[in-house]
Design an enzyme around this catalytic site. Structure first.
Site, PDB file in Angstrom:
ATOM      1  N   ASP A 151       2.409  -4.140   8.447  1.00 40.40           N
ATOM      2  CA  ASP A 151       3.119  -5.068   7.282  1.00 40.40           C
ATOM      3  C   ASP A 151       3.771  -6.191   8.029  1.00 40.40           C
ATOM      4  OD1 ASP A 151       4.576  -6.032   4.814  1.00 40.40           O
ATOM      5  OD2 ASP A 151       3.591  -4.076   4.152  1.00 40.40           O
ATOM      6  N   HIS A 182       9.057  -7.602   2.894  1.00 40.98           N
ATOM      7  CA  HIS A 182       8.023  -6.842   2.113  1.00 40.98           C
ATOM      8  C   HIS A 182       7.940  -5.620   3.025  1.00 40.98           C
ATOM      9  CE1 HIS A 182       3.703  -5.640   1.256  1.00 40.98           C
ATOM     10  NE2 HIS A 182       4.039  -6.309   0.153  1.00 40.98           N
ATOM     11  N   ASN A 272      -3.762  -7.126  -6.230  1.00 42.23           N
ATOM     12  CA  ASN A 272      -2.956  -7.341  -7.494  1.00 42.23           C
ATOM     13  C   ASN A 272      -3.598  -8.478  -8.459  1.00 42.23           C
ATOM     14  OD1 ASN A 272      -0.647  -5.655  -6.778  1.00 42.23           O
ATOM     15  ND2 ASN A 272       0.174  -7.301  -5.371  1.00 42.23           N
ATOM     16  N   SER A 337       1.430  -3.040  -3.671  1.00 40.99           N
ATOM     17  CA  SER A 337       2.077  -2.780  -2.380  1.00 40.99           C
ATOM     18  C   SER A 337       3.343  -1.914  -2.400  1.00 40.99           C
ATOM     19  CB  SER A 337       2.568  -4.243  -1.854  1.00 40.99           C
ATOM     20  OG  SER A 337       1.523  -5.030  -1.487  1.00 40.99           O
TER      21      SER A 337
END
Length: 390
Positions: A151, A182, A272, A337
Site C-alpha cells: 500500500d 491509506h 470502487n 479498500s
C-alpha cells in the site's frame, strides 16, 4: 405301523429341540468417535460404563494412556489413535471422543462497527458508524502470523499497533513513511489493538504507492517478489493485503497467482467503480480472495464493484481506523479498500487461532463460514455473504 405313542414322543422331541436352542447373539455395533469441532490435540478421551474398573481396561489396551479418572467419571485418555480400534470394539466402553482445545474468549467493548460486525450473529442494532462502543468478540492468537500491507506504507509508530508494526521495504523511490494514511488505515483494521480484527498479528509495511495513492505495476510486482522471499525465509503463515486496483494487467495477476501457489494468502479489493470487478486487476485473480464492501445497515455499498469474481463482502463504509501524522491519529473513510483489511484480518485471525490449510482451503472456509444472504441490494450474480467468525 407307527404307534400313537411313538408319534407323540417325536413331537415332544421336536418341541424340546426348539425350546432348548441357544438364543441368537447380536454383537454390539462398534462405537464411533465423537468429533470435536475445533482445534484438536490428537488424543482421545475414553469413558467407561458404570461399574467398570479403570485399570481393568487401561492396563489391557495397547495404546499409551496419559490420564486416568475415577472421581469425575470412570475413564482415561490415550495420546494417539494407537489401540483406538481395540477400544471402540470393547463392550465395557461407553464412549470415545476427540480431545479438543479450549481457549479464552475476550470481548472488546470499544470497537468500531466494522470489526463488531465480523463477530456479530447478524445485522447490528445501531446505525451509528461513528461510535466506538460496539462489541467485538475474539480469541487470543497462539500462532505467529505475518501480514504484509502492500500500500502507501504504515505509520509503524502508531500506538494501536502495540509495537507489532515494522517497516518492510519501499519500492518506487518514495520516503519510508506513510504520507497518505491509506496504508495505515488498512493496517489498523487488520491488526490494531482497538481497530483490528487480528490483534496479535505482525504488520509489515510494503510501500509501492506514492503519498498521492498511486504506483506502477513494476513497483507493485517488486513488492510482491520481496514478500515471497520473506515468506520463504521466515516460514510463518503469510498474508498479503492489497487495497489497490487498476485496469487489467496479466503481469500483476500472474505475480499474485504465483504468491498464492507458493502458499501465501492474498486478499484483494474489488474496486470502487460500481462496475463488474472481472475486468480489473488484481481483483479478477480467481485464487485470490476478492472483497466487496457493505455498510452498517447490511446493504452493499453503492460504489462497490461486483460480479462473479467477488468472493465475499465485508464492512467498508465509514470505517474508523488508525491514520498518519501521530501515534494516536484516526480517520473515518470508505471503500473496498476498507473492506479488504477486514478479510485479511480474518485470515490472520483464523491462522493465528489454530486453523491450517492452503490458501484455497482458507478461502473456502471464509466463504462457507460467512453469513449467506446477509447483505441486501446485491446485483445479480454477486455473492451476498458477509464475513463472520464465532
Amino acid at each position: 405301523m407307527l404307534s400313537f405313542t411313538s408319534f407323540t414322543s417325536l413331537a415332544v422331541l421336536a418341541a424340546s429341540t426348539v425350546v432348548n436352542a441357544a438364543p441368537t447373539t447380536v454383537p454390539r455395533a462398534k462405537l464411533s468417535v465423537s468429533k470435536y469441532a475445533g482445534e484438536k490435540t490428537g488424543r482421545y478421551i475414553v469413558r467407561l460404563k458404570e461399574g467398570v474398573e479403570v485399570a481393568s481396561v487401561s492396563d489391557a489396551i495397547s495404546g499409551n494412556v496419559v490420564s486416568r479418572w475415577n472421581r469425575v467419571f470412570k475413564g482415561f485418555a490415550i495420546d494417539s489413535d494407537e489401540g483406538l480400534d481395540e477400544i471402540l470394539a470393547r463392550d465395557d466402553v461407553e464412549s470415545v471422543e476427540e480431545d479438543g482445545i479450549f481457549k479464552i474468549t475476550a470481548t472488546q467493548p470499544d470497537a468500531p462497527w466494522g470489526i463488531s460486525r465480523v463477530s456479530a450473529p447478524g445485522k447490528l442494532n445501531s446505525t451509528d458508524a461513528g461510535a466506538l462502543d460496539y462489541e467485538y468478540t475474539f480469541e487470543n492468537a497462539t500462532t505467529t502470523v505475518d501480514v504484509y500491507v502492500v500500500d502507501t506504507g504504515v505509520n509503524t509508530e502508531h500506538e494501536d499497533f502495540g509495537g507489532r508494526a515494522s517497516w518492510g521495504k519501499t519500492f518506487g523511490g518514495y520516503d519510508d513513511a506513510d504520507g497518505n494514511g491509506h496504508g495505515t488505515h488498512c493496517a489498523g483494521t487488520i491488526g490494531g489493538t482497538q481497530y483490528g480484527v487480528a490483534k496479535n498479528a505482525n504488520i509489515f509495511a510494503v510501500k509501492v504507492l506514492s503519498d498521492a495513492g498511486s504506483g506502477s505495476t513494476t513497483d507493485i510486482v517488486d513488492g510482491l517478489e520481496w514478500v515471497g522471499d520473506q515468506a520463504e525465509s521466515t516460514g510463518n503463515p503469510t498474508i498479503v493485503s492489497m487495497s489497490l486496483g487498476g485496469s487489467a494487467s496479466s503481469a500483476l495477476d500472474d505475480a499474485v497467482s504465483a504468491l498464492i501457489d507458493a502458499g501465501v494468502y492474498v486478499v484483494v479489493a474489488a474496486g470502487n467503480e460500481g462496475a463488474d470487478a472481472g475486468s480489473t486487476s488484481p481483483a479478477r485473480v480467481k485464487t485470490a480472495i476478492t472483497v466487496g464492501a457493505s455498510d452498517i445497515t447490511d446493504t452493499i455499498a453503492d460504489f462497490s464493484n461486483f460480479g462473479s469474481v467477488v468472493d465475499v463482502l465485508a464492512p467498508g463504509v465509514d470505517i474508523i481506523s488508525a491514520w498518519k501524522g501521530s501515534k494516536t491519529a484516526t480517520n473515518q473513510i470508505s471503500g473496498t479498500s476498507m473492506a479488504t483489511p477486514h478479510v485479511a484480518g480474518l485470515v490472520a485471525y483464523l491462522l493465528g487461532t489454530g486453523e491450517t490449510g492452503t490458501p484455497a482451503a482458507i478461502s473456502d472456509l471464509i466463504t462457507s463460514s460467512g453469513q449467506s444472504g446477509a447483505i441486501a441490494d446485491v446485483p445479480s450474480g454477486t455473492t451476498d455473504t458477509m464475513i463472520h467468525h464465532d
